[in-house]
Design a protein around this motif. Structure first.
Motif, PDB file in Angstrom:
ATOM      1  N   VAL A 199     -33.625 -61.473  48.327  1.00 36.06           N
ATOM      2  CA  VAL A 199     -33.256 -61.445  46.914  1.00 36.06           C
ATOM      3  C   VAL A 199     -33.039 -60.006  46.461  1.00 36.06           C
ATOM      4  O   VAL A 199     -32.051 -59.689  45.777  1.00 36.06           O
ATOM      5  CB  VAL A 199     -34.345 -62.132  46.056  1.00 36.06           C
ATOM      6  N   LEU A 200     -33.941 -59.122  46.844  1.00 30.24           N
ATOM      7  CA  LEU A 200     -33.802 -57.711  46.494  1.00 30.24           C
ATOM      8  C   LEU A 200     -32.550 -57.115  47.120  1.00 30.24           C
ATOM      9  O   LEU A 200     -31.810 -56.358  46.466  1.00 30.24           O
ATOM     10  CB  LEU A 200     -35.039 -56.940  46.963  1.00 30.24           C
ATOM     11  N   ASP A 201     -32.276 -57.460  48.377  1.00 33.08           N
ATOM     12  CA  ASP A 201     -31.111 -56.912  49.078  1.00 33.08           C
ATOM     13  C   ASP A 201     -29.802 -57.340  48.416  1.00 33.08           C
ATOM     14  O   ASP A 201     -28.889 -56.532  48.251  1.00 33.08           O
ATOM     15  CB  ASP A 201     -31.140 -57.379  50.541  1.00 33.08           C
ATOM     16  N   VAL A 202     -29.718 -58.608  48.048  1.00 32.80           N
ATOM     17  CA  VAL A 202     -28.498 -59.108  47.400  1.00 32.80           C
ATOM     18  C   VAL A 202     -28.286 -58.411  46.061  1.00 32.80           C
ATOM     19  O   VAL A 202     -27.177 -57.959  45.735  1.00 32.80           O
ATOM     20  CB  VAL A 202     -28.572 -60.636  47.204  1.00 32.80           C
ATOM     21  N   ASN A 203     -29.345 -58.308  45.271  1.00 31.63           N
ATOM     22  CA  ASN A 203     -29.224 -57.695  43.946  1.00 31.63           C
ATOM     23  C   ASN A 203     -28.895 -56.211  44.017  1.00 31.63           C
ATOM     24  O   ASN A 203     -28.078 -55.704  43.250  1.00 31.63           O
ATOM     25  CB  ASN A 203     -30.529 -57.876  43.167  1.00 31.63           C
ATOM     26  N   LYS A 204     -29.529 -55.522  44.955  1.00 30.59           N
ATOM     27  CA  LYS A 204     -29.468 -54.065  44.957  1.00 30.59           C
ATOM     28  C   LYS A 204     -28.359 -53.492  45.820  1.00 30.59           C
ATOM     29  O   LYS A 204     -27.686 -52.525  45.425  1.00 30.59           O
ATOM     30  CB  LYS A 204     -30.828 -53.512  45.418  1.00 30.59           C
ATOM     31  N   ASP A 205     -28.136 -54.062  47.010  1.00 30.06           N
ATOM     32  CA  ASP A 205     -27.307 -53.378  48.002  1.00 30.06           C
ATOM     33  C   ASP A 205     -26.058 -54.128  48.476  1.00 30.06           C
ATOM     34  O   ASP A 205     -25.172 -53.515  49.069  1.00 30.06           O
ATOM     35  CB  ASP A 205     -28.157 -53.025  49.240  1.00 30.06           C
ATOM     36  N   LEU A 206     -25.984 -55.429  48.307  1.00 31.86           N
ATOM     37  CA  LEU A 206     -24.826 -56.179  48.810  1.00 31.86           C
ATOM     38  C   LEU A 206     -23.568 -55.802  48.026  1.00 31.86           C
ATOM     39  O   LEU A 206     -23.482 -56.062  46.824  1.00 31.86           O
ATOM     40  CB  LEU A 206     -25.088 -57.681  48.704  1.00 31.86           C
ATOM     41  N   PRO A 207     -22.555 -55.209  48.690  1.00 33.75           N
ATOM     42  CA  PRO A 207     -21.310 -54.867  47.983  1.00 33.75           C
ATOM     43  C   PRO A 207     -20.600 -56.124  47.487  1.00 33.75           C
ATOM     44  O   PRO A 207     -20.593 -57.156  48.165  1.00 33.75           O
ATOM     45  CB  PRO A 207     -20.485 -54.151  49.070  1.00 33.75           C
ATOM     46  N   SER A 208     -19.984 -56.022  46.324  1.00 37.07           N
ATOM     47  CA  SER A 208     -19.361 -57.198  45.699  1.00 37.07           C
ATOM     48  C   SER A 208     -18.114 -57.667  46.434  1.00 37.07           C
ATOM     49  O   SER A 208     -17.684 -58.812  46.254  1.00 37.07           O
ATOM     50  CB  SER A 208     -19.008 -56.884  44.235  1.00 37.07           C
ATOM     51  N   ASP A 209     -17.518 -56.789  47.274  1.00 34.20           N
ATOM     52  CA  ASP A 209     -16.297 -57.176  47.997  1.00 34.20           C
ATOM     53  C   ASP A 209     -16.569 -57.570  49.446  1.00 34.20           C
ATOM     54  O   ASP A 209     -15.657 -57.635  50.267  1.00 34.20           O
ATOM     55  CB  ASP A 209     -15.275 -56.037  47.955  1.00 34.20           C
ATOM     56  N   THR A 210     -17.826 -57.836  49.782  1.00 37.44           N
ATOM     57  CA  THR A 210     -18.186 -58.213  51.150  1.00 37.44           C
ATOM     58  C   THR A 210     -17.525 -59.531  51.541  1.00 37.44           C
ATOM     59  O   THR A 210     -17.497 -60.484  50.768  1.00 37.44           O
ATOM     60  CB  THR A 210     -19.722 -58.343  51.284  1.00 37.44           C
ATOM     61  N   GLN A 211     -17.011 -59.567  52.775  1.00 40.16           N
ATOM     62  CA  GLN A 211     -16.432 -60.806  53.310  1.00 40.16           C
ATOM     63  C   GLN A 211     -17.429 -61.575  54.163  1.00 40.16           C
ATOM     64  O   GLN A 211     -17.466 -62.808  54.135  1.00 40.16           O
ATOM     65  CB  GLN A 211     -15.186 -60.484  54.138  1.00 40.16           C
ATOM     66  N   ILE A 212     -18.221 -60.836  54.953  1.00 41.90           N
ATOM     67  CA  ILE A 212     -19.233 -61.460  55.809  1.00 41.90           C
ATOM     68  C   ILE A 212     -20.581 -60.814  55.515  1.00 41.90           C
ATOM     69  O   ILE A 212     -20.744 -59.600  55.643  1.00 41.90           O
ATOM     70  CB  ILE A 212     -18.919 -61.277  57.313  1.00 41.90           C
ATOM     71  N   TYR A 213     -21.544 -61.638  55.121  1.00 45.31           N
ATOM     72  CA  TYR A 213     -22.912 -61.164  54.884  1.00 45.31           C
ATOM     73  C   TYR A 213     -23.795 -61.743  55.989  1.00 45.31           C
ATOM     74  O   TYR A 213     -23.926 -62.959  56.125  1.00 45.31           O
ATOM     75  CB  TYR A 213     -23.391 -61.616  53.512  1.00 45.31           C
ATOM     76  N   ILE A 214     -24.395 -60.854  56.794  1.00 42.90           N
ATOM     77  CA  ILE A 214     -25.247 -61.281  57.903  1.00 42.90           C
ATOM     78  C   ILE A 214     -26.699 -61.059  57.505  1.00 42.90           C
ATOM     79  O   ILE A 214     -27.107 -59.932  57.200  1.00 42.90           O
ATOM     80  CB  ILE A 214     -24.939 -60.485  59.192  1.00 42.90           C
ATOM     81  N   ALA A 215     -27.486 -62.139  57.502  1.00 40.65           N
ATOM     82  CA  ALA A 215     -28.864 -62.055  57.012  1.00 40.65           C
ATOM     83  C   ALA A 215     -29.826 -62.689  58.012  1.00 40.65           C
ATOM     84  O   ALA A 215     -29.518 -63.696  58.645  1.00 40.65           O
ATOM     85  CB  ALA A 215     -28.986 -62.756  55.670  1.00 40.65           C
ATOM     86  N   GLU A 216     -30.994 -62.081  58.145  1.00 38.22           N
ATOM     87  CA  GLU A 216     -32.067 -62.654  58.953  1.00 38.22           C
ATOM     88  C   GLU A 216     -32.905 -63.604  58.110  1.00 38.22           C
ATOM     89  O   GLU A 216     -33.048 -63.412  56.899  1.00 38.22           O
ATOM     90  CB  GLU A 216     -32.990 -61.551  59.480  1.00 38.22           C
TER      91      GLU A 216
END
Length: 478
Positions: A199-216
């Motif tokens: 949740v913190l990573d999405v709010n703080k660091d995930l760029p809004s133009d990302t096409q592929i988000y890889i998460a553990e």
């Protein structure tokens, strides 16, 4: 003397609060794990229970002398020696601020009544913990809803969620390296794999133009991964190797398998690649891997392997150590190919794969070869590291605490393999020291009780030409 007593009470409660929040941070803020699963329960007696008991047994000013001369000095020294000290996050600061405020209020209310102060003093910690947890739950719901909205706004976003007993961080890093050549790709940092971290990573660091988000996706109890699946709603799921890692929490291998398979509950799932060790029910969305995987060669130069892809046997090479990584790379091949990348593109990306830090990372320094596998804590991976080192012609040294959160039989098996390969064994910590010593030639063994002395010990016991393997690592609270 009254002022000294008040100051002592404030510093005492804040010290106990500092100790409590430190332990909670180590164990993901699970109070039950701090109480019942702590690996150094003696610390609870020394730094938490003893000062509370002695507060009521020793009269003033003798308690003040004990507290400032003995307890506080030893507590500060203990903190300094920790290799994983308290990180002053916003959550920690809020807890400490709430605790300090309650202490001042409580002392002010009971200023003319020492009995009132003494009886209720330590309840302030419990009250602060309850208030802090309630506040954090409220903040979390707000942050989670904000993160959910951010994910929904990016309609072109594909999410790849990865879980496994071991290897998920390697899969994430390998997949990111391959996909970033074609897509705007972002991966979770380090080993962020809890719902709070995501949740913190999405709010703080995930760029809004990302096409592929890889998460553990990690887990300590049943339902953890289901919570992550409901939050991320990944279109692609990868379940890597499943084994007895964290068996003490899940009690059985079947429980571990079922928890990992919670990732398949994503409402937006389009494709899942599941290792055969997970025993998943297959359908048009869920594909088992690896198919016809053949390890051609694995040594200190890298890894060569063949695997079946789209009905054909394809050949791959990566400058990565460890034959077990063929399974992790197979998951990468399948995912990248599903997303439209060709075998040629994947192979080209593989040739430039960077080594994963602290996971069979080869380093040459000061005339010595260092294999840093300190983030690898599973039996299969550690045995592979031992096997790779066995081909080295020269003196071999290993530094290890053994397997953490595993069984005695696994540690015995590991110790016997270590005894066959290594010339000198440095055992860090006391957790598995007795088991390892009992199964390794005692003339080879040195038990290092204080990890701060590791650098000095290595300088004294190793020489040019040595191969040094750092096999697993455990913070000194374990």
């Amino acid at each position: 003397m009254e002022y000294l007593s008040i100051v002592t009470k404030i510093v005492l409660v804040m010290s106990l609060g500092w100790y409590l929040i430190t332990n909670l941070q180590w164990y993901n803020y699970k109070l039950g794990r701090v109480i019942f699963k702590h690996h150094k329960w003696q610390w609870h007696i020394t730094f938490f229970l003893s000062p509370i008991v002695l507060f009521y047994l020793i009269p003033s000013p003798y308690f003040e002398i004990y507290f400032f001369v003995i307890y506080l000095v030893s507590f500060i020294l203990w903190n300094k020696k920790l290799d994983r000290q308290l990180v002053l996050t916003s959550r920690v600061k809020r807890f400490l601020a709430i605790l300090l405020l309650i202490v001042f209020v409580q002392i002010s209310v009971c200023l003319d009544d020492s009995f009132c102060t003494d009886v209720s003093l330590f309840f302030t910690i419990l009250v602060a913990l309850i208030l802090s947890n309630s506040l954090e739950k409220l903040f979390f719901l707000i942050y989670k809803n904000r993160a959910k909205n951010k994910l929904a706004l990016n309609q072109n976003l594909k999410i790849v969620a990865i879980t496994a007993s071991y290897g998920k961080t390697s899969i994430k890093n390998f997949l990111y390296h391959v996909l970033k050549n074609r897509f705007k790709t972002y991966k979770t940092p380090r080993s962020v794999n809890t719902i709070a971290g995501l949740v913190l990573d999405v709010n703080k660091d995930l760029p809004s133009d990302t096409q592929i988000y890889i998460a553990e996706a990690g887990a300590r109890v049943k339902g953890d991964i289901k919570t992550i699946a409901n939050f991320l709603e990944p279109q692609i799921a990868i379940i890597g190797s499943v084994g007895e890692q964290h068996i003490e929490y899940f009690k059985s291998l079947e429980n571990i398998k079922n928890t990992k398979k919670e990732l398949l509950l994503s409402s937006k799932l389009q494709k899942a690649f599941v290792h055969n060790s997970a025993s998943a029910t297959l359908n048009e969305k869920i594909e088992e891997f690896p198919n016809n995987l053949h390890i051609v060669k694995s040594d200190l130069s890298g890894l060569w392997f063949d695997m079946e892809l789209n009905g054909q046997i394809e050949h791959f090479y990566a400058p990565i150590l460890g034959s077990f990584n063929a399974i992790n790379l197979a998951a990468v091949v399948l995912t990248a190919n599903y997303l439209g990348m060709s075998v040629l593109e994947i192979n080209e990306a593989f040739t430039t794969l960077p080594q994963v830090e602290h996971r069979l990372q080869k380093i040459e320094a000061n005339g010595k070869i260092i294999i840093d596998d300190s983030f690898n804590g599973n039996l299969e991976g550690m045995l592979e590291a031992v096997n790779i080192c066995s081909s080295y012609i020269g003196r071999k040294v290993i530094i290890t605490p053994g397997l953490v959160e595993s069984t005695d039989s696994a540690n015995i098996l590991l110790a016997k393999q270590i005894d066959k390969v290594f010339d000198f064994v440095i055992i860090t910590g006391s957790l598995n020291a007795n088991i390892l010593k009992a199964n390794i030639d005692e003339e080879k063994v040195f038990v290092l009780k204080d990890k701060t002395m590791l650098e000095t010990t290595l300088a004294r016991t190793t020489r040019n030409g040595d191969l040094i393997l750092f096999a697993n690592d455990a913070p000194n609270f374990i």
